[in-house]
Design a protein around this motif. Structure first.
Motif, short mmCIF file in Angstrom:
data_model
loop_
_atom_site.label_atom_id
_atom_site.label_comp_id
_atom_site.label_asym_id
_atom_site.label_seq_id
_atom_site.Cartn_x
_atom_site.Cartn_y
_atom_site.Cartn_z
N ASN A 1 -42.96 73.45 5.87
CA ASN A 1 -43.27 73.72 7.23
C ASN A 1 -42.85 72.67 8.27
O ASN A 1 -42.83 72.82 9.58
CB ASN A 1 -44.77 73.77 7.50
N SER A 2 -41.90 71.78 7.82
CA SER A 2 -40.83 70.71 8.63
C SER A 2 -39.76 70.68 8.02
O SER A 2 -39.53 71.13 7.00
CB SER A 2 -41.91 69.62 8.83
N GLN B 1 -36.51 67.23 13.96
CA GLN B 1 -37.61 67.47 14.92
C GLN B 1 -37.92 69.04 15.49
O GLN B 1 -36.64 69.43 16.00
CB GLN B 1 -37.69 66.64 16.22
N ILE B 2 -38.93 69.65 15.08
CA ILE B 2 -38.88 71.02 15.60
C ILE B 2 -39.36 71.00 17.20
O ILE B 2 -40.27 70.28 17.35
CB ILE B 2 -40.02 71.83 14.88
#
Length: 107
Positions: free
Chosen positions: A7-8, A13-14
């Protein structure tokens, strides 16, 4: 396009979540392939014809998901999943492959 099942993205950085994206493929298992696969069921071993078809269909589903993510303006897809479902039975059998994930922008 960066694809990950997590999920990352390590070291990134999302900065924006775009949308959930999908790629879907429904493929038929033709009579000849079914016939030869029945021998594999009886004598054991791997069904190379089915494996080849599954590999191709899975890649098509992933490619469609990537195309949809690009259309959404993403440069990555996180939380990627690939699911397989059998539809029908016998000579009318088909299978469906769905690739899904969340299209995001990472920096």
């Amino acid at each position: 396009m960066l694809l990950t099942t997590t999920n990352s993205v390590e070291g990134k950085q999302i900065v924006e979540y775009k949308e959930i994206v999908y790629g879907e493929v429904v493929a038929g298992a033709n009579f000849i392939r079914d016939f030869f696969a029945s021998f594999t069921d009886i004598f054991g071993g791997r069904s190379r014809s089915y494996e080849s078809k599954l590999t191709s269909a899975r890649q098509d589903a992933i490619n469609e998901m990537v195309t949809n993510a690009q259309r959404a303006g993403a440069n990555a897809v996180v939380g990627v999943e690939v699911n397989y479902t059998s539809i029908g039975s016998g000579s009318k059998s088909m299978f469906m492959i769905v690739a899904s994930g969340t299209a995001v922008v990472v920096r």
